[in-house]
Write a protein that holds these residues in place. Structure first.
Motif, PDB file in Angstrom:
ATOM      1  N   HIS A 119      96.231  65.276 -20.466  1.00 13.01           N
ATOM      2  CA  HIS A 119      96.876  64.063 -19.974  1.00 13.01           C
ATOM      3  C   HIS A 119      97.438  64.371 -18.592  1.00 13.01           C
ATOM      4  N   PRO A 120      97.159  63.530 -17.598  1.00  9.74           N
ATOM      5  CA  PRO A 120      97.585  63.867 -16.230  1.00  9.74           C
ATOM      6  C   PRO A 120      99.091  64.036 -16.078  1.00  9.74           C
ATOM      7  N   LEU A 121      99.901  63.209 -16.778  1.00 12.92           N
ATOM      8  CA  LEU A 121     101.352  63.353 -16.647  1.00 12.92           C
ATOM      9  C   LEU A 121     101.845  64.629 -17.328  1.00 12.92           C
ATOM     10  N   ALA A 122     101.278  64.958 -18.482  1.00  9.67           N
ATOM     11  CA  ALA A 122     101.676  66.192 -19.170  1.00  9.67           C
ATOM     12  C   ALA A 122     101.359  67.403 -18.306  1.00  9.67           C
ATOM     13  N   LEU A 123     100.164  67.425 -17.724  1.00  4.03           N
ATOM     14  CA  LEU A 123      99.778  68.566 -16.894  1.00  4.03           C
ATOM     15  C   LEU A 123     100.629  68.639 -15.629  1.00  4.03           C
ATOM     16  N   ALA A 124     100.914  67.485 -15.041  1.00  6.81           N
ATOM     17  CA  ALA A 124     101.773  67.471 -13.855  1.00  6.81           C
ATOM     18  C   ALA A 124     103.169  67.975 -14.190  1.00  6.81           C
ATOM     19  N   LEU A 125     103.686  67.597 -15.349  1.00  9.91           N
ATOM     20  CA  LEU A 125     105.016  68.035 -15.772  1.00  9.91           C
ATOM     21  C   LEU A 125     105.032  69.546 -16.001  1.00  9.91           C
TER      22      LEU A 125
END
Length: 312
Positions: A119-125
């Motif tokens: 998930h892009p937000l999970a990876l960014a976090l």
């Protein structure tokens, strides 16, 4: 319910680095995240969820390199990681000396369940914090897993900040695989079908014995439960809410259909959201149509059986 605290990546990362909890989206379900190296932060996960301390947590990593700093990867483990990460596969591996994870995150075991979420937000976090994040599903222990930020907010009465990433695309938790030399053991069925793992590795995936010691999340017999009583492989009766699958006869009561076309991937994506909706009607019982045990049907039926089990 308190008003939700809107977050961006930087704000969420700052909270996590400060030892606070943040719920965040993954491709499977929303996770309740904390710094996996901070014992007090991890303890707050257990306290917030009301989760038994003997039930270990999955640790989410930004990439394979971060995961390899925490656990020992055999060639087979690396093959699986390279084939399915980022994605809904958690690998249970021996801890590496000097891993730095809080003992409470692993429930005192010498192994840890690791995954890289897709998930892009999970990876960014994860990249923004630079930390491995312990993150079980963001719901009170034993209850339905959340697939939207609104469900997280409702479950914790708005007291947990949520990074909103919309609806989860898989809708059931990750598949958990333990590796014992050249043996693959499925500890929990999930969003990655056993057949896919067998196709990539050429190895038969064994299923953990019923009643096996709890060595990974999702192994408790009663789990994922709504408030309503559940009847599986059932025909709906008067007073039931009805969770259908595939073409079905009209039903006069409250109903949802996991997939009118019989698509198991669509059914998995809808499972928790539709159970939340039916449970929210106040129905005393939910009748559930039979679901095939093939492919992702294994994960769907696993969740349904645990949801219908006697409460622990």
């Amino acid at each position: 319910m308190n008003a939700p605290l809107p977050l961006d990546i930087a704000e969420a990362a700052a909270l996590l680095r400060a030892g606070r909890l943040v719920a965040f989206p993954t491709e499977t379900v929303y996770g309740l995240g904390a710094n996996a190296k901070n014992a007090d932060a991890v303890l707050s996960i257990y306290e917030t969820k009301g989760r038994p301390r003997f039930n270990p947590l999955i640790v989410h990593c930004a990439d394979l390199a971060m995961a390899e700093s925490l656990a020992e990867f055999s060639p087979l483990a690396r093959q699986l990681a390279e084939a399915f990460w980022p994605g809904p596969l958690s690998l249970v591996l021996k801890l590496r000396p000097g891993h730095g994870l809080a003992d409470v995150a692993t429930a005192g075991l010498d192994t840890v369940a690791l995954r890289v979420p897709d998930h892009p937000l999970a990876l960014a976090l994860l990249r923004e914090t630079g930390l491995p994040l312990a993150a079980p599903s963001a719901n009170p222990s034993g209850r339905l897993s959340p697939t939207s930020a609104e469900q997280v907010q409702r479950g914790f009465a708005g007291k947990v900040p949520v990074l909103d990433g919309g609806a989860c695309k898989s809708g059931v938790e990750s598949t958990i695989i333990a590796i014992d030399e050249e043996n693959l053991i499925q500890l929990r069925a999930g969003a990655l079908a056993r057949e896919e793992i067998e196709r990539v590795t050429g190895l038969k995936v064994q299923k953990a014995a019923t009643g096996a010691a709890i060595s990974a999340p999702g192994m408790m017999l009663s789990h994922y439960a709504p408030n309503a009583h559940m009847r599986l492989d059932a025909v709906p009766e008067a007073g039931d809410a009805w969770l259908a699958f595939g073409p079905s006869a009209p039903f006069a009561g409250i109903s949802r259909n996991l997939s009118a076309s019989g698509d198991l991937r669509e059914a998995a994506r809808n499972l928790f959201a539709m159970l939340h909706e039916l449970d929210g009607t106040g129905a005393k019982s939910i009748a559930v149509a039979p679901i095939p045990e093939t492919g992702l049907g294994e994960a769907i039926n696993d969740r349904l059986r645990r949801a219908a089990a006697p409460r622990e």
